[in-house]
Scaffold this active site. Structure first.
Site, PDB file in Angstrom:
ATOM      1  N   LYS A  22       0.837  -1.217   0.000  1.00 26.78           N
ATOM      2  CA  LYS A  22       0.000   0.000   0.000  1.00 26.78           C
ATOM      3  C   LYS A  22       0.868   1.262   0.000  1.00 26.78           C
ATOM      4  O   LYS A  22       0.610   2.201  -0.748  1.00 26.78           O
ATOM      5  CB  LYS A  22      -0.897  -0.002   1.238  1.00 26.78           C
ATOM      6  CG  LYS A  22      -1.559   1.322   1.513  1.00 26.78           C
ATOM      7  CD  LYS A  22      -2.332   1.328   2.804  1.00 26.78           C
ATOM      8  CE  LYS A  22      -1.535   1.619   4.055  1.00 26.78           C
ATOM      9  NZ  LYS A  22      -1.247   3.045   4.311  1.00 26.78           N
ATOM     10  N   ARG A 125       1.642  14.578  13.084  1.00 24.85           N
ATOM     11  CA  ARG A 125       1.986  14.325  11.685  1.00 24.85           C
ATOM     12  C   ARG A 125       1.904  15.562  10.782  1.00 24.85           C
ATOM     13  O   ARG A 125       1.104  15.621   9.846  1.00 24.85           O
ATOM     14  CB  ARG A 125       1.130  13.186  11.134  1.00 24.85           C
ATOM     15  CG  ARG A 125       1.293  11.933  11.948  1.00 24.85           C
ATOM     16  CD  ARG A 125       0.553  10.776  11.377  1.00 24.85           C
ATOM     17  NE  ARG A 125       1.318  10.076  10.365  1.00 24.85           N
ATOM     18  CZ  ARG A 125       0.897   8.977   9.772  1.00 24.85           C
ATOM     19  NH1 ARG A 125      -0.268   8.473  10.058  1.00 24.85           N
ATOM     20  NH2 ARG A 125       1.649   8.366   8.875  1.00 24.85           N
ATOM     21  N   ASP A 313       5.392   0.579  11.949  1.00 23.72           N
ATOM     22  CA  ASP A 313       4.163  -0.071  11.467  1.00 23.72           C
ATOM     23  C   ASP A 313       4.056  -1.536  11.902  1.00 23.72           C
ATOM     24  O   ASP A 313       3.051  -2.186  11.612  1.00 23.72           O
ATOM     25  CB  ASP A 313       4.070   0.028   9.937  1.00 23.72           C
ATOM     26  CG  ASP A 313       3.688   1.430   9.475  1.00 23.72           C
ATOM     27  OD1 ASP A 313       3.353   2.268  10.328  1.00 23.72           O
ATOM     28  OD2 ASP A 313       3.726   1.688   8.260  1.00 23.72           O
TER      29      ASP A 313
END
Ligand code: UD1
Length: 431
Positions: A22, A125, A313
């Protein structure tokens, strides 16, 4: 809202396939903005974030055909005319990676209007590093009504040193530099395989790039790029999640269509913990014999870092794994400030975890119990699926739309290797 119902206890046995990455597919789709020709991408994963990016590109005037069901998940993107170079808030708010269109849009059209991303569940972020780099390349940036507007006649090559390593920041500016006038040197770049994947596509489109995958990238700008066909690399985070699924359930699982060279830090930690791995060229067999023997799996500490360090992640999934290791593991999250939201849900399932600042301490081994739990973000959701697969009884996972953002048909894949997992409601049917 869709839920997963998971009954724990089954070891995973057989072969499971990894989809395209992705986080490579998203910048590669944005790269199609750089040319009026058709860009064909193969191995695009069928996940919600890709659907969101399709909407984003179409809203600007691109023609996008997501070729699911076709050979290779072949996707075609043609940005012949970009009539509306705007990334609207309605789309940006659902996917921060939408800011990846900023660099290619201004490089191609001389103007980009992008909604400022708000905070997200795992931290603030910001995109200040993208913006500072574009300013150094001659763009004028203004702000109004929650939007950032970047303008220039043509970007100019520049020497940019990122203050901090940023993955999408490196990708955004790499794309912008391919159409800038002259040479751009980027230093302190992200070295993630997804950056290398994007650079390979850009080179196939005619860009002149050296050093992708290292911390210094040099780009010679061109006046235009052309179309290309490119195959997206396998998803290393999906592969890592499956490695843990095989290990945690005491299974014998062959993870196929992956790239073990991208999984070094994950492989090292699992091997230290006692998981047996047989590594092939594009597959890994995982056997967790350790968990069945006297000593069981051993606790191993992890600190998240930029690639090639241990990926943030994979932190949540690794924490689920640590609950099954004998001893104390400390897990330190260095990349995002608020990425421990899975902790309370794991504790509700019987895990022994305490958090102090950026470090979680996991004391194992804890038998896990089924519970009703809430998914808070993409990787936290994966951690809860892993925990539920070893809990006694039936767990219900709410808000699995987070999972659908980045895992392709996870429940079908896991069911295929023996997990008892089903979805209540059909997310793809509701589009
Ligand atoms: C990408 C990945 C995400 C992964 C992350 C870290 C995609 C689509 N997403 O996210 O899955 O978790 O890398 O590996 O590829 N930062 C700033 N200013 C900026 C940009 C970033 O301060 O302009 C900070 C961030 O807040 C964060 C750190 O830098 O603390 C790293 O973020 P970054 O690498 O940019 O993450 P993303 O590219 O958003």
């Amino acid at each position: 809202m869709d839920k997963f119902v998971v009954r724990g206890g089954n070891p995973l046995l057989g072969t499971i396939k990894v989809s395209g990455a992705k986080n490579s597919a998203l910048p590669c789709m944005a790269a199609a903005i750089l040319t009026a020709d058709e860009v064909i991408l193969e191995n695009i994963p069928q996940v919600r974030d890709i659907e969101t990016e399709r909407k984003l590109l179409e809203s600007m005037g691109a023609e996008v055909e997501l070729g699911y069901g076709r050979a290779q998940h072949r996707t075609s993107i043609k940005c012949a005319v970009l009539s509306d170079p705007v990334a609207k808030y309605e789309i940006v708010k659902t996917m921060r990676a939408s800011s990846l269109v900023l660099g290619p849009l201004i490089a191609r059209t001389g103007i980009a209007r992008v909604a400022m991303p708000g905070g997200c569940a795992i931290g603030g972020r910001p995109i200040d590093l993208h913006i500072a780099a574009l300013e150094k390349m001659g763009a004028t940036i203004t702000y109004d009504h929650g939007y950032l507007e970047a303008r220039t006649d043509r970007l100019k090559g520049a020497h940019i040193v990122f203050d901090k390593i940023t993955v999408t920041g490196t990708e955004d500016i790499l794309m912008a530099a391919t159409l800038a006038e002259g040479e751009t040197i980027l230093e302190n770049c992200a070295r993630e395989p997804e950056v290398t994947d994007l650079a390979a596509l850009l080179i196939a489109m005619g860009a002149k790039i050296e050093g992708a995958g290292t911390s210094t990238i040099k780009i010679q700008g061109a006046s235009s790029l052309h179309g290309a066909r490119y195959r997206i690399n396998p998803d290393r985070i999906e592969a890592g999640t499956f490695l843990i699924a095989g290990a945690i359930t005491g299974g014998d699982l062959n993870i196929d269509c992956c790239d073990p060279t991208h999984l070094g830090s994950i492989i090292a930690k699992l091997e230290q913990a006692g998981v047996r791995l047989d590594i092939g060229t594009d597959s890994i067999r995982v056997r967790s014999e350790g968990s069945k023997t006297e000593g069981g799996l051993k606790a191993v500490d992890v600190t998240t870092e930029e690639y090639p360090g241990f990926p943030t992640d994979m932190q949540a999934q690794y924490m689920a794994f640590s609950t099954q290791c004998e001893g104390t593991s400390t897990i330190t999250e260095n990349i995002f400030e608020n990425r421990f939201m899975h902790v309370n849900e794991l504790i509700r399932m019987g895990a022994n975890i305490t958090v102090s600042g950026r470090t979680a301490t996991v004391r194992g081994k804890s038998p896990l119990q089924s519970a009703a739990v809430m998914c808070s973000d993409l990787r936290a959701s994966a951690a809860l699926v892993l925990a539920a697969m070893i809990a006694d009884g039936e767990s219900i996972l709410d808000r699995v739309y987070h999972m659908d953002r980045g895992y392709e048909r996870l429940e079908e894949k896991l069911r295929g290797v023996g997990a008892q997992i089903r979805r209540m409601g059909d997310v793809f049917g509701k589009r």
